[in-house]
Design a protein around this motif. Sequence first.
Motif, short mmCIF file in Angstrom:
data_model
loop_
_atom_site.label_atom_id
_atom_site.label_comp_id
_atom_site.label_asym_id
_atom_site.label_seq_id
_atom_site.Cartn_x
_atom_site.Cartn_y
_atom_site.Cartn_z
N PHE A 220 0.86 -1.19 0.00
CA PHE A 220 0.00 0.00 0.00
C PHE A 220 0.89 1.23 0.00
O PHE A 220 1.74 1.39 0.87
CB PHE A 220 -0.91 0.00 1.23
CG PHE A 220 -1.87 -1.16 1.28
CD1 PHE A 220 -2.82 -1.33 0.28
CD2 PHE A 220 -1.83 -2.08 2.30
CE1 PHE A 220 -3.71 -2.40 0.30
CE2 PHE A 220 -2.72 -3.15 2.34
CZ PHE A 220 -3.66 -3.31 1.34
N SER A 221 0.67 2.12 -0.99
CA SER A 221 1.53 3.29 -1.14
C SER A 221 0.65 4.49 -1.46
O SER A 221 -0.57 4.45 -1.34
CB SER A 221 2.57 3.02 -2.24
OG SER A 221 3.58 3.99 -2.23
N GLY A 222 1.28 5.60 -1.85
CA GLY A 222 0.45 6.78 -2.11
C GLY A 222 1.25 7.92 -2.68
O GLY A 222 2.30 7.71 -3.26
N GLY A 223 0.78 9.11 -2.34
CA GLY A 223 -0.05 9.50 -1.23
C GLY A 223 0.39 8.89 0.09
O GLY A 223 1.48 8.41 0.24
N GLU A 224 -0.55 8.91 1.02
CA GLU A 224 -0.30 8.32 2.34
C GLU A 224 -1.39 7.29 2.62
O GLU A 224 -2.52 7.65 2.95
CB GLU A 224 -0.28 9.41 3.42
CG GLU A 224 -0.20 8.89 4.83
CD GLU A 224 0.88 7.83 5.03
OE1 GLU A 224 0.54 6.74 5.53
OE2 GLU A 224 2.05 8.07 4.68
N PRO A 225 -1.06 6.00 2.49
CA PRO A 225 -2.09 4.97 2.61
C PRO A 225 -2.75 4.90 3.99
O PRO A 225 -3.92 4.53 4.09
CB PRO A 225 -1.35 3.67 2.29
CG PRO A 225 0.10 3.98 2.49
CD PRO A 225 0.25 5.43 2.16
N LEU A 226 -2.01 5.25 5.05
CA LEU A 226 -2.60 5.13 6.39
C LEU A 226 -3.63 6.22 6.68
O LEU A 226 -4.27 6.20 7.73
CB LEU A 226 -1.50 5.12 7.46
CG LEU A 226 -0.60 3.86 7.46
CD1 LEU A 226 0.42 3.93 8.58
CD2 LEU A 226 -1.41 2.58 7.56
N MET A 227 -3.84 7.14 5.74
CA MET A 227 -4.95 8.09 5.87
C MET A 227 -6.29 7.38 5.67
O MET A 227 -7.33 7.86 6.09
CB MET A 227 -4.86 9.18 4.78
CG MET A 227 -3.91 10.30 5.08
SD MET A 227 -3.92 11.52 3.73
CE MET A 227 -5.33 12.55 4.17
N GLN A 228 -6.26 6.24 4.98
CA GLN A 228 -7.48 5.56 4.57
C GLN A 228 -7.93 4.58 5.65
O GLN A 228 -7.21 3.62 5.95
CB GLN A 228 -7.24 4.76 3.28
CG GLN A 228 -6.51 5.50 2.19
CD GLN A 228 -7.40 6.49 1.47
OE1 GLN A 228 -8.60 6.27 1.36
NE2 GLN A 228 -6.82 7.56 0.99
#
Length: 263
Positions: free
Chosen positions: A73-81
Amino acid sequence: MGTAMRVNYAGVVPLSTLDWTGKSAFTIFFRGCPLRCPYCQNHPYLEGTGLVELEFVEEKIKSSKPFVSAVVFSGGEPLMQAGIVDLAEFAKNLGLSVGIHTNGCYPERAAEMIERKLVDKFFIDVKAPLDDPELYGKVAGYESGETNISPSRTPEKITAAVAKTIKTADASGLEFELRTTVFRDFIGGEEEISRIVTWISENVKNKDVTYVLQQGIPEHSLQENLRDIRVLGREELFELGKIAKSHLKKVRIRTKEEGEEVV
């Protein structure tokens, strides 16, 4: 699983050998990030909306399963989701390993995923010396003027959150990697790298932690005035790697020319 939950989806790389060394991974990118690092390579993912149902992403993970051993999981910031927790659970139930690329701003969600055994490896950005909030704030785009970072997310709060995420990953016993993107005349000079690795050596108990120096690619920067800066060459990065190696056991460099190399 909440049927109405959605995630802010940006896209996928169906087969990547770069996002998790030693594994073939299916990499999913999410939109949104609380930071605005001027050198960000993935700035098209920082804003915008691509909301999709969890089932949409689950189908993509499922279809990748015959070809990969891991989901990243990558992004951006995946832990925002919030939905990342359910997606990780889905991947784990398929027998896939789960990796998370994070800027470290969401220690509580990282802790939740560790507690529920939904993550196998964290890849955590250490953008600048963690004992220097002012410099960290500059590198994270706190005063870049590009887009305002939430006023509640001060440089002090950013560095505290990153340190907490690192210590949470460290205490879990999970494998994790720390990485710094190096950008000429912006971040990653000899003194700055020395201060970063000193902090790591003093604060991380896992002496086998891998530290990676990544070559920033100026032409892809968020901030236009950085796009003409001369890229840091492989030899220069290797010299910085030697500085890191004087404090840490496992150091690598990552360049466009040679990929990933052990220092």
